[in-house]
Design a protein around this motif. Structure first.
Motif, mmCIF file in Angstrom:
data_model
loop_
_atom_site.group_PDB
_atom_site.id
_atom_site.type_symbol
_atom_site.label_atom_id
_atom_site.label_comp_id
_atom_site.label_asym_id
_atom_site.label_seq_id
_atom_site.Cartn_x
_atom_site.Cartn_y
_atom_site.Cartn_z
ATOM 1 N N LEU A 1 0.805 -1.212 0.000
ATOM 2 C CA LEU A 1 0.000 0.000 0.000
ATOM 3 C C LEU A 1 0.841 1.266 0.000
ATOM 4 C CD1 LEU A 1 -2.734 -0.989 2.624
ATOM 5 C CD2 LEU A 1 -2.762 -1.318 0.134
ATOM 6 N N GLN A 2 2.020 1.221 0.635
ATOM 7 C CA GLN A 2 2.799 2.450 0.794
ATOM 8 C C GLN A 2 4.257 2.113 1.042
ATOM 9 O OE1 GLN A 2 1.213 5.042 3.804
ATOM 10 N NE2 GLN A 2 2.955 6.427 3.798
ATOM 11 N N VAL A 3 5.142 2.929 0.484
ATOM 12 C CA VAL A 3 6.581 2.834 0.751
ATOM 13 C C VAL A 3 7.027 4.153 1.368
ATOM 14 C CG1 VAL A 3 8.878 2.514 -0.219
ATOM 15 C CG2 VAL A 3 6.937 1.244 -1.170
ATOM 16 N N HIS A 4 7.548 4.079 2.581
ATOM 17 C CA HIS A 4 8.045 5.255 3.309
ATOM 18 C C HIS A 4 9.576 5.171 3.274
ATOM 19 C CE1 HIS A 4 8.471 8.163 6.593
ATOM 20 N NE2 HIS A 4 9.220 7.290 7.242
ATOM 21 N N ASP A 5 10.223 6.116 2.550
ATOM 22 C CA ASP A 5 11.648 5.925 2.261
ATOM 23 C C ASP A 5 12.545 7.138 2.523
ATOM 24 O OD1 ASP A 5 10.690 7.482 0.231
ATOM 25 O OD2 ASP A 5 11.534 6.279 -1.396
ATOM 26 N N PRO A 6 12.300 7.932 3.574
ATOM 27 C CA PRO A 6 13.224 9.043 3.830
ATOM 28 C C PRO A 6 14.477 8.644 4.606
ATOM 29 C CG PRO A 6 11.441 9.124 5.403
ATOM 30 C CD PRO A 6 11.132 7.982 4.466
ATOM 31 N N HIS A 7 14.538 7.403 5.140
ATOM 32 C CA HIS A 7 15.729 6.991 5.876
ATOM 33 C C HIS A 7 16.925 6.877 4.933
ATOM 34 C CE1 HIS A 7 14.085 6.261 9.870
ATOM 35 N NE2 HIS A 7 13.037 5.692 9.319
ATOM 36 N N THR A 8 18.098 7.213 5.455
ATOM 37 C CA THR A 8 19.328 7.148 4.665
ATOM 38 C C THR A 8 20.265 6.053 5.165
ATOM 39 O OG1 THR A 8 20.286 8.884 6.074
ATOM 40 C CG2 THR A 8 19.231 9.570 4.020
ATOM 41 N N GLU A 9 19.806 5.267 6.113
ATOM 42 C CA GLU A 9 20.506 4.068 6.596
ATOM 43 C C GLU A 9 19.460 3.001 6.880
ATOM 44 O OE1 GLU A 9 23.016 2.367 7.171
ATOM 45 O OE2 GLU A 9 24.773 3.643 6.852
ATOM 46 N N PHE A 10 19.907 1.849 7.374
ATOM 47 C CA PHE A 10 18.989 0.761 7.667
ATOM 48 C C PHE A 10 17.792 1.258 8.483
ATOM 49 C CE2 PHE A 10 22.760 -2.429 7.832
ATOM 50 C CZ PHE A 10 22.852 -2.389 6.454
ATOM 51 N N ALA A 11 16.578 0.921 8.045
ATOM 52 C CA ALA A 11 15.384 1.136 8.862
ATOM 53 C C ALA A 11 15.263 -0.062 9.795
ATOM 54 C CB ALA A 11 14.144 1.276 7.989
ATOM 55 N N ALA A 12 15.353 0.191 11.109
ATOM 56 C CA ALA A 12 15.449 -0.908 12.071
ATOM 57 C C ALA A 12 14.165 -1.158 12.841
ATOM 58 C CB ALA A 12 16.580 -0.632 13.064
ATOM 59 N N GLY A 13 13.300 -0.154 12.952
ATOM 60 C CA GLY A 13 12.100 -0.331 13.750
ATOM 61 C C GLY A 13 10.913 0.418 13.188
ATOM 62 N N CYS A 14 9.724 -0.095 13.477
ATOM 63 C CA CYS A 14 8.484 0.599 13.139
ATOM 64 C C CYS A 14 7.453 0.242 14.200
ATOM 65 C CB CYS A 14 7.980 0.249 11.741
ATOM 66 S SG CYS A 14 7.683 -1.513 11.464
ATOM 67 N N SER A 15 6.524 1.158 14.442
ATOM 68 C CA SER A 15 5.548 0.943 15.507
ATOM 69 C C SER A 15 4.279 1.728 15.208
ATOM 70 C CB SER A 15 6.130 1.378 16.859
ATOM 71 O OG SER A 15 5.213 1.170 17.907
ATOM 72 N N TRP A 16 3.128 1.049 15.285
ATOM 73 C CA TRP A 16 1.838 1.704 15.100
ATOM 74 C C TRP A 16 1.416 2.406 16.386
ATOM 75 C CZ3 TRP A 16 -0.983 1.364 10.470
ATOM 76 C CH2 TRP A 16 -0.569 0.401 9.552
ATOM 77 N N SER A 17 0.836 3.578 16.238
ATOM 78 C CA SER A 17 0.219 4.239 17.381
ATOM 79 C C SER A 17 -0.975 3.424 17.858
ATOM 80 C CB SER A 17 -0.242 5.649 17.000
ATOM 81 O OG SER A 17 -1.096 6.180 17.986
ATOM 82 N N LEU A 18 -1.130 3.318 19.175
ATOM 83 C CA LEU A 18 -2.243 2.561 19.733
ATOM 84 C C LEU A 18 -3.538 3.365 19.765
ATOM 85 C CD1 LEU A 18 -0.374 0.873 22.717
ATOM 86 C CD2 LEU A 18 -0.895 -0.108 20.487
#
Length: 349
Positions: free
Chosen positions: A312-329
């Motif tokens: 559905l979506q690609v979020h790509d502003p990181h310039t190094e390894f993306a290590a974590g993601c978390s949904w708001s509760l």
């Protein structure tokens, strides 16, 4: 915040690479970041406490409130389900530390039983006085904040256990993933865990899983329980593939015997490098987010509309390894991502 304004808010922490990000279960604006100097290879760690500040016209910002220093890198963080101001971290020196954000500088409790890096921590949202840690030493340990030592040790795998998570549906079920490419499910009620008068789980660790899923021919780096479908889990790892498993065959005729199985319902190819983190949405049964060494965070649907894409979506502003993601509760469209570039992004899916 306005869904029509998906521009991410960003926080930079120079000199510290992020390994994990977690939203508070009590406050919709509190975020914790687990970080390490020198990409976690050597040096200090730092726990960052961050606030999300809503702005005018749907914009937002993130503000660094406080930070705590540790002697070794911090690889994971989990908020307490009992106390709104407490959280636990796992470090590269094998220690776990309990922090209170109303206090400065030092943890309120520390434990050191793991012989290698602690790579994940998870607080049970059912047994709210219990949290788990997993380590490169192959063990998973269960803890309560008041006890000076662990209450249970599982010899979960022969090699590194990258993640251990409690089921959000049943208090005594725990899932693990490892360098051996398997996902295991442990039932703490199983007769396999009975101990005699002369034994205890501290000196005689437990090891029998009730289900082993050969999920990949490569290392499994992350897993997560679906919040709406019991015994449905997602896995991700070095093979770049996200997989969704139906593990209901855990109901074995012999609960003390290990069962090998699990049905792969969905495969989600698309990442270009290893997938470091997978997390189901707490608001929708068919949405999940991933973070990858290809520097992207992606949003997926396991049940897309007819002719629609699972990606559905690609979020790509990181310039190094993306290590974590978390949904708001609390806000179903809000996600935080963090990476080795020392950046935290809060964006809308």
């Amino acid at each position: 915040m306005n869904p029509a304004r998906p521009i991410p808010a960003v926080l930079q922490t120079p000199g510290f690479a992020h390994y994990s990000v977690a939203w508070s279960p009590f406050h919709n604006s509190r975020i914790a970041l687990a970080s390490a100097a020198n990409f976690g290879l050597v040096g200090n760690g730092r726990l960052h406490m961050v606030s999300l500040i809503p702005g005018v016209g749907g914009s937002s910002a993130v503000k660094l409130d406080k930070q705590y220093e540790t002697q070794d890198g911090i690889y994971d963080v989990a908020w307490s389900e009992l106390h709104e101001n407490q959280l636990v971290t796992g470090s590269g020196d094998g220690t776990l530390k309990l922090w209170d954000i109303l206090l400065n500088n030092f943890p309120i409790r520390s434990w050191h039983e793991h012989s290698r890096e602690v790579f994940s921590v998870d607080w049970s949202n059912i047994k709210k006085d219990t949290f788990a840690s997993s380590s490169w030493d192959g063990n998973v340990k269960l803890w309560t904040p008041e006890m000076p030592r662990s209450v249970t040790t599982l010899h979960a795998h022969l090699s590194c256990v990258y993640q251990a998570l409690f089921s959000p549906h049943q208090p005594d079920i725990l899932a693990t993933c490892s360098t051996d490419g398997t996902m295991k499910i442990f039932d703490l009620r199983s007769p396999a865990y009975a101990t005699g008068a002369a034994t205890n789980s501290f000196t005689h660790p437990l090891s029998a899983a009730v289900l082993t899923v050969p999920a990949s021919g490569a290392e499994l780096l992350s897993l997560d329980w679906n919040k709406y479908r019991p015994f449905v889990l997602a896995t991700a790892g070095v093979d770049k593939m996200v997989k969704v498993w139906d593990c209901r065959m855990i109901q074995s005729a012999n609960p003390s015997a290990q069962t090998i199985g699990g049905v792969c319902e969905v495969q989600l190819p698309g990442h270009e490098y290893a997938v470091r983190k997978v997390q189901w949405s707490p608001h929708h049964p068919d949405l999940l987010a991933t973070a990858s060494y290809d520097m992207t965070c992606r949003i997926w649907s396991t049940n897309p509309s007819a002719g629609g894409s699972k990606l559905l979506q690609v979020h790509d502003p990181h310039t190094e390894f993306a290590a974590g993601c978390s949904w708001s509760l609390y806000d179903e469209g809000l996600i935080a991502s963090c990476g080795w570039d020392g950046k935290l992004f809060v964006f809308r899916a």
